[in-house]
Design a protein around this motif. Structure first.
Motif, PDB file in Angstrom:
ATOM      1  N   VAL A  63       0.799  -1.221   0.000  1.00  0.00           N
ATOM      2  CA  VAL A  63       0.000   0.000   0.000  1.00  0.00           C
ATOM      3  C   VAL A  63       0.834   1.274   0.000  1.00  0.00           C
ATOM      4  N   LEU A 103      -4.138  -6.761   1.264  1.00  0.00           N
ATOM      5  CA  LEU A 103      -3.363  -5.526   1.302  1.00  0.00           C
ATOM      6  C   LEU A 103      -2.434  -5.526   2.502  1.00  0.00           C
ATOM      7  N   TYR A 150      -3.326   2.875   3.424  1.00  0.00           N
ATOM      8  CA  TYR A 150      -4.208   1.701   3.478  1.00  0.00           C
ATOM      9  C   TYR A 150      -5.596   2.046   2.958  1.00  0.00           C
ATOM     10  N   ALA A 153      -5.613   2.524  -0.825  1.00  0.00           N
ATOM     11  CA  ALA A 153      -5.516   1.251  -1.545  1.00  0.00           C
ATOM     12  C   ALA A 153      -6.841   0.507  -1.512  1.00  0.00           C
TER      13      ALA A 153
END
Length: 679
Positions: A63, A103, A150, A153
């Protein structure tokens, strides 16, 4: 009629998963420029087409820029990822398969000297042994930036049409905060469990604020680090309760253990010879106590174990990830009542180890995996039926026979030994590597179902082959150990094969000179060490067994270190002379003229194999193509692959595997598949 529990649907929030089988997040290292392009899409699409309920991509998609890939991961911090993930998702959705992505920020589990050369960051300055980077301890602005990364993403993945995401919280940055072993931060991010969890829950809150409540969000986390001072079972259950009670998390994907070293990772992701499904009952305990949808994958290689995990209430969704690398058609074969037809995962873990060795995951005995754009998983019939004779029943020969038979040809296999298998059968004599025989057993069953004829105890010559009036001849005779590498005294050494087969018993003080770096030397060393003898493994390389990557090396080291085996690097065995009942070895080095003498009572030389190619060269002038293959056509899988240079001859001639040169199982079966598709 009782419906198979594995084929029952599962409701995850608003998402209906059509059965209970999934592939968990893993990175086969197929991205191009950090993007999941055509190869990546095709890899996941074939599994979707075959019926898997959900495919989780990436392991993991990174990320942030200061989380450079440790291998070829997806770069989820780039906006262009949306287009490529949308293509993949649409392709899988067309087959009723849900798509998620994992992720992560790798934290200390990466390097600083790659990508944009930004410092690695973590919740301490501690170096991770596996990846060796000393990290910067994070500051407030790092935390703020990465939390936002985060969320960014996650928003990209929602825009791409995915069904959800999974956060990686074992070994990576979130877990580095959660674990007392890797968090030396001051409050409010270090110290108490509340403080250590703070960063991870900030990430969850930021993601949920960005993507809303109709987007599935899960966490794959270690619920027990199995190490003193780390996250305990009780801690893991408490973390799960807090994840549940937060209302932000829709499922748990349970891991047990750590991944900071090769041995630790191998206990999380076991290889052959280790217990199957070692953490399944533990995952079931988490499910029972927390009550959340629970996923899990850790060496669940077969349908019976998968079925048990769901039928007994241990899991809601079962991950069969390496199993699908061996055979992506698992679900369709279950549905068709063809479980016996499933190509087995033999636990060789060539897939994972090869990522670190050569930058892409490949299955040891399914050469179509990762090559879906050029190699089929389902073979179609040829336009005309031909007669094929295969000489050799090792993995390459049996693959050639299988492919030729599936193409509709009349196939006969001639084998000098009394049983099929070649070097695989030799390897499978080890209790720890006994599963390797599945490579042979599956192909024998496939051949039997297609009426392939076998003649064992047949040392074929040109006359034998002519009697079959073949159209195709494949030489898959393998090789024999090369032991003539010393300046003098080659006759005094034995091969690793001699020890593995039991033809030669271990001495009491044994030197194994390994100039090949593969499994045979260490397998022989295990046998010698287990007999109570002293063994020294020597190599001219700067590290021993360079062809055996970290995960497969772990069981060898555990077996050999406890016996006091000695490992010597950067030394060469130059010559041997007999001295009474001992052997005097001249030991040199590539780095200088230094030579010293050492005494042993047995010396083993491992230098790969030399091709058994006499029959090939006897047949070569009698063949239509004189044994030639057009490499451009072979690589492109198109055009005239086999030049007609001797039109008066009656058959085409090919040789594959170690009959060409000393390589490995994957090379042999890939030779057979891509040649066989053109017969």
């Amino acid at each position: 009629m009782i419906r198979d529990v594995l084929l029952q649907p599962y409701q995850l929030k608003h998402l209906t998963l059509k059965n209970r089988i999934m592939t968990t997040s893993h990175e086969p290292a197929y991205p191009e420029d950090g993007m999941p392009k055509e190869r990546y899409r095709a890899y996941h699409e074939i599994r979707a087409k075959a019926g898997v309920a959900m495919t989780m991509t990436a392991g993991s998609a990174t990320v942030s820029r200061d989380s450079p890939p440790v291998f070829n991961n997806i770069l989820a911090y780039k906006d262009e990822v949306v287009r490529w993930m949308a293509d993949l998702t649409d392709a899988c959705h067309a087959h009723g398969c849900a798509v998620m992505i994992q992720l992560t920020h790798l934290g200390r589990r990466t390097g600083w000297n790659k990508g944009d050369w930004l410092p690695s960051v973590s919740s301490s300055h501690y170096r991770e042994p596996a990846h060796r980077a000393f990290a910067k301890k994070m500051e407030d602005h790092d935390i703020e930036r990465i939390v936002s990364d985060y969320a960014d993403a996650a928003e990209r993945m929602k825009a791409a049409g995915l069904d959800g995401i999974e956060l990686q919280a074992y070994g990576h940055l979130i877990d580095q905060f959660w674990s007392p072993l890797t968090n030396t931060m001051d409050a409010p991010y270090g110290g108490s469990l509340d403080n250590r969890l703070r960063f991870g829950f900030m990430v969850l809150d930021a993601i949920r604020d960005r993507v809303g409540t109709d987007f599935i969000l899960g966490v794959r986390y270690t619920a027990d680090e199995v190490e003193k001072g780390g996250i305990t079972e009780e801690d893991g259950l408490e973390i799960a309760r807090r994840l549940r009670d937060s209302g932000q998390v829709d499922f748990l994907n349970v891991i047990r253990g750590r991944i900071h070293t090769d041995p630790a990772m191998t206990d999380v992701i076991p290889v052959q010879g280790m217990k199957s499904a070692p953490h399944l009952d533990f995952a079931g305990r988490v499910r029972a106590e927390i009550g959340m949808p629970t996923f899990h994958a850790s060496r669940i290689p077969d349908v019976a174990t998968a079925r048990h995990s769901v039928a007994s209430g241990l899991l809601d969704m079962v991950g069969m990830t390496r199993a699908h690398m061996a055979d992506p058609m698992i679900v369709s074969k279950i549905q068709a009542g063809r479980e016996d037809d499933i190509r087995p995962c033999v636990g060789a873990t060539y897939c994972l180890d090869r990522i670190y060795q050569a930058g892409e995951a490949l299955c040891i005995h399914n050469p179509a995996t990762g090559r879906e754009l050029s190699m089929p998983h389902v073979i179609t019939a040829a336009k005309s039926r031909r007669r094929a004779v295969i000489v050799g029943a090792g993995p390459g020969g049996l693959e050639a026979a299988r492919v030729a038979a599936e193409r509709g040809h009349d196939v006969t296999v001639l084998e000098a030994a009394s049983e099929p298998g070649g070097q695989v059968r030799l390897a499978a004599q080890s209790r720890r590597r006994a599963e390797m025989i599945g490579i042979i057993d599956w192909r024998m069953a496939q051949c039997a179902a297609r009426d392939v004829r076998f003649q064992f105890n047949t040392f074929a010559d040109a006359g034998d082959l002519k009697a079959f009036s073949p159209d195709i001849v494949v030489i898959a005779t393998g090789g024999l150990p090369e032991t003539t590498i010393l300046e003098t005294g080659n006759d005094l050494a034995v091969s690793a094969w001699d020890i593995l087969s039991g033809d030669v018993h271990p001495g009491e003080n044994v030197l194994i000179y390994d100039d090949a770096g593969g499994h045979p030397a260490l397998m022989a060393a295990e046998i010698i060490a287990e007999s109570g003898s002293r063994v020294e493994i020597m190599t001219r390389d700067r590290s021993f067994a360079p062809e055996i990557m970290g995960m497969n090396l772990v069981p060898y080291m555990r077996a050999l270190q406890k016996t006091g085996a000695l490992f010597t690097v950067t030394r060469t065995l130059k010559s041997l002379v007999r001295s009474g009942n001992q052997l005097e070895a001249a030991i040199g080095t590539d780095y200088s003229d230094l030579v010293e003498k050492r005494m042993y009572d047995q010396v083993i030389v491992n230098q790969g194999t030399l091709p058994l190619d006499d029959l090939y060269f006897e047949l070569k002038p009698l063949s239509r193509n004189l044994g030639a293959v057009d490499h451009d056509a072979l690589v492109a899988n198109s055009g005239d692959m086999f030049p007609l240079v001797n039109p008066k001859a009656d058959f085409d001639l090919y040789r594959i595997g170690d009959a060409v040169s000393s390589r490995n199982i994957h090379a042999a079966v890939y030779d057979a598949l891509r040649l066989g598709l053109r017969w």
